[in-house]
Motif scaffolding. Structure first.
Motif, PDB file in Angstrom:
ATOM      1  N   MET A   1       0.814  -1.195   0.000  1.00 58.55           N
ATOM      2  CA  MET A   1       0.000   0.000   0.000  1.00 58.55           C
ATOM      3  C   MET A   1       0.863   1.267   0.000  1.00 58.55           C
ATOM      4  O   MET A   1       0.554   2.215  -0.693  1.00 58.55           O
ATOM      5  N   THR A   2       1.945   1.245   0.748  1.00 59.52           N
ATOM      6  CA  THR A   2       2.811   2.425   0.834  1.00 59.52           C
ATOM      7  C   THR A   2       3.406   2.767  -0.521  1.00 59.52           C
ATOM      8  O   THR A   2       3.357   3.932  -0.944  1.00 59.52           O
ATOM      9  N   SER A   3       3.951   1.782  -1.199  1.00 55.44           N
ATOM     10  CA  SER A   3       4.581   2.062  -2.489  1.00 55.44           C
ATOM     11  C   SER A   3       3.545   2.502  -3.519  1.00 55.44           C
ATOM     12  O   SER A   3       3.824   3.384  -4.341  1.00 55.44           O
ATOM     13  N   GLN A   4       2.345   1.940  -3.469  1.00 57.39           N
ATOM     14  CA  GLN A   4       1.301   2.344  -4.415  1.00 57.39           C
ATOM     15  C   GLN A   4       0.894   3.792  -4.198  1.00 57.39           C
ATOM     16  O   GLN A   4       0.672   4.535  -5.159  1.00 57.39           O
ATOM     17  N   THR A   5       0.798   4.200  -2.955  1.00 62.07           N
ATOM     18  CA  THR A   5       0.456   5.592  -2.645  1.00 62.07           C
ATOM     19  C   THR A   5       1.557   6.523  -3.119  1.00 62.07           C
ATOM     20  O   THR A   5       1.290   7.558  -3.740  1.00 62.07           O
ATOM     21  N   ALA A   6       2.804   6.160  -2.834  1.00 58.08           N
ATOM     22  CA  ALA A   6       3.928   6.986  -3.277  1.00 58.08           C
ATOM     23  C   ALA A   6       3.959   7.085  -4.799  1.00 58.08           C
ATOM     24  O   ALA A   6       4.162   8.167  -5.354  1.00 58.08           O
ATOM     25  N   GLU A   7       3.749   5.965  -5.475  1.00 55.67           N
ATOM     26  CA  GLU A   7       3.748   5.964  -6.944  1.00 55.67           C
ATOM     27  C   GLU A   7       2.633   6.842  -7.499  1.00 55.67           C
ATOM     28  O   GLU A   7       2.826   7.568  -8.477  1.00 55.67           O
ATOM     29  N   ALA A   8       1.455   6.795  -6.871  1.00 52.75           N
ATOM     30  CA  ALA A   8       0.329   7.624  -7.323  1.00 52.75           C
ATOM     31  C   ALA A   8       0.639   9.110  -7.134  1.00 52.75           C
ATOM     32  O   ALA A   8       0.333   9.930  -8.010  1.00 52.75           O
ATOM     33  N   LEU A   9       1.250   9.448  -6.021  1.00 53.38           N
ATOM     34  CA  LEU A   9       1.617  10.856  -5.796  1.00 53.38           C
ATOM     35  C   LEU A   9       2.680  11.314  -6.795  1.00 53.38           C
ATOM     36  O   LEU A   9       2.606  12.426  -7.319  1.00 53.38           O
ATOM     37  N   LEU A  10       3.651  10.467  -7.073  1.00 51.49           N
ATOM     38  CA  LEU A  10       4.695  10.819  -8.030  1.00 51.49           C
ATOM     39  C   LEU A  10       4.151  10.916  -9.450  1.00 51.49           C
ATOM     40  O   LEU A  10       4.637  11.714 -10.255  1.00 51.49           O
ATOM     41  N   ALA A  11       3.123  10.130  -9.757  1.00 55.08           N
ATOM     42  CA  ALA A  11       2.524  10.147 -11.092  1.00 55.08           C
ATOM     43  C   ALA A  11       1.876  11.493 -11.403  1.00 55.08           C
ATOM     44  O   ALA A  11       1.675  11.832 -12.569  1.00 55.08           O
ATOM     45  N   ARG A  12       1.593  12.270 -10.382  1.00 56.80           N
ATOM     46  CA  ARG A  12       1.037  13.614 -10.591  1.00 56.80           C
ATOM     47  C   ARG A  12       2.032  14.513 -11.330  1.00 56.80           C
ATOM     48  O   ARG A  12       1.652  15.481 -11.965  1.00 56.80           O
ATOM     49  N   LYS A  13       3.318  14.220 -11.142  1.00 56.62           N
ATOM     50  CA  LYS A  13       4.413  14.971 -11.772  1.00 56.62           C
ATOM     51  C   LYS A  13       4.450  16.436 -11.326  1.00 56.62           C
ATOM     52  O   LYS A  13       4.879  17.314 -12.059  1.00 56.62           O
ATOM     53  N   ASP A  14       3.992  16.683 -10.117  1.00 62.39           N
ATOM     54  CA  ASP A  14       4.038  18.054  -9.622  1.00 62.39           C
ATOM     55  C   ASP A  14       4.781  18.121  -8.294  1.00 62.39           C
ATOM     56  O   ASP A  14       5.070  17.103  -7.664  1.00 62.39           O
ATOM     57  N   THR A  15       5.099  19.325  -7.889  1.00 61.38           N
ATOM     58  CA  THR A  15       5.869  19.536  -6.668  1.00 61.38           C
ATOM     59  C   THR A  15       5.077  19.114  -5.434  1.00 61.38           C
ATOM     60  O   THR A  15       5.650  18.596  -4.480  1.00 61.38           O
ATOM     61  N   VAL A  16       3.770  19.305  -5.457  1.00 60.18           N
ATOM     62  CA  VAL A  16       2.936  18.945  -4.311  1.00 60.18           C
ATOM     63  C   VAL A  16       3.007  17.432  -4.055  1.00 60.18           C
ATOM     64  O   VAL A  16       3.190  16.996  -2.914  1.00 60.18           O
ATOM     65  N   GLY A  17       2.877  16.640  -5.105  1.00 61.63           N
ATOM     66  CA  GLY A  17       2.959  15.190  -4.944  1.00 61.63           C
ATOM     67  C   GLY A  17       4.326  14.751  -4.467  1.00 61.63           C
ATOM     68  O   GLY A  17       4.447  13.919  -3.559  1.00 61.63           O
ATOM     69  N   LEU A  18       5.372  15.307  -5.074  1.00 64.37           N
ATOM     70  CA  LEU A  18       6.738  14.973  -4.664  1.00 64.37           C
ATOM     71  C   LEU A  18       6.969  15.374  -3.215  1.00 64.37           C
ATOM     72  O   LEU A  18       7.566  14.615  -2.443  1.00 64.37           O
ATOM     73  N   ARG A  19       6.475  16.525  -2.815  1.00 63.07           N
ATOM     74  CA  ARG A  19       6.636  16.979  -1.433  1.00 63.07           C
ATOM     75  C   ARG A  19       6.012  15.989  -0.465  1.00 63.07           C
ATOM     76  O   ARG A  19       6.594  15.667   0.579  1.00 63.07           O
ATOM     77  N   GLN A  20       4.838  15.501  -0.783  1.00 66.88           N
ATOM     78  CA  GLN A  20       4.165  14.552   0.112  1.00 66.88           C
ATOM     79  C   GLN A  20       4.970  13.255   0.251  1.00 66.88           C
ATOM     80  O   GLN A  20       5.055  12.682   1.340  1.00 66.88           O
ATOM     81  N   VAL A  21       5.559  12.817  -0.830  1.00 65.71           N
ATOM     82  CA  VAL A  21       6.378  11.599  -0.780  1.00 65.71           C
ATOM     83  C   VAL A  21       7.629  11.846   0.067  1.00 65.71           C
ATOM     84  O   VAL A  21       7.999  11.015   0.905  1.00 65.71           O
ATOM     85  N   LEU A  22       8.279  12.975  -0.131  1.00 62.77           N
ATOM     86  CA  LEU A  22       9.467  13.293   0.672  1.00 62.77           C
ATOM     87  C   LEU A  22       9.105  13.446   2.144  1.00 62.77           C
ATOM     88  O   LEU A  22       9.853  13.008   3.025  1.00 62.77           O
ATOM     89  N   LEU A  23       7.967  14.052   2.403  1.00 62.97           N
ATOM     90  CA  LEU A  23       7.508  14.215   3.780  1.00 62.97           C
ATOM     91  C   LEU A  23       7.273  12.858   4.430  1.00 62.97           C
ATOM     92  O   LEU A  23       7.734  12.605   5.552  1.00 62.97           O
ATOM     93  N   ALA A  24       6.602  11.974   3.710  1.00 63.77           N
ATOM     94  CA  ALA A  24       6.343  10.627   4.241  1.00 63.77           C
ATOM     95  C   ALA A  24       7.645   9.879   4.492  1.00 63.77           C
ATOM     96  O   ALA A  24       7.797   9.203   5.518  1.00 63.77           O
TER      97      ALA A  24
END
Length: 97
Positions: A1-24
């Motif tokens: 589940m963790t990797s799927q969530t991270a992949e979905a956030l990264l798939a956005r290709k925006d800074t907000v998604g990347l920030r959430q992954v780095l924060l996590a």
């Protein structure tokens, strides 16, 4: 589940998604969770293209000034692995950040 969530956030290709992954990743309590998040970061196929790598570096440069210490540290750690600090710390006009 963790990797799927991270992949979905990264798939956005925006800074907000990347920030959430780095924060996590920065707050992951379990090493296995941090490893899953790191694997999603390392295996993002978009970053294997010139356009994707340029976007990643631009977004990480924005995030090294984030208000959260964990996000800043993660962004700096990834950038250091991509390019020496002297290169990524330059602003758009070759000034430092």
């Amino acid at each position: 589940m963790t990797s799927q969530t991270a992949e979905a956030l990264l798939a956005r290709k925006d800074t907000v998604g990347l920030r959430q992954v780095l924060l996590a990743r920065s707050y992951a309590a379990e090493p296995s969770t941090a490893d899953e998040i790191q694997a999603a970061l390392n295996c993002d196929p978009d970053w294997m293209t010139t356009e994707g790598a340029d976007r990643l570096i631009k977004q990480l440069r924005e995030l090294v000034t984030d208000g959260d210490d964990g996000v800043r540290d993660e962004a700096q750690r990834i950038l250091a692995g991509i390019r020496p600090r002297e290169e990524w710390a330059r602003g758009p006009d070759n000034d430092t950040l």
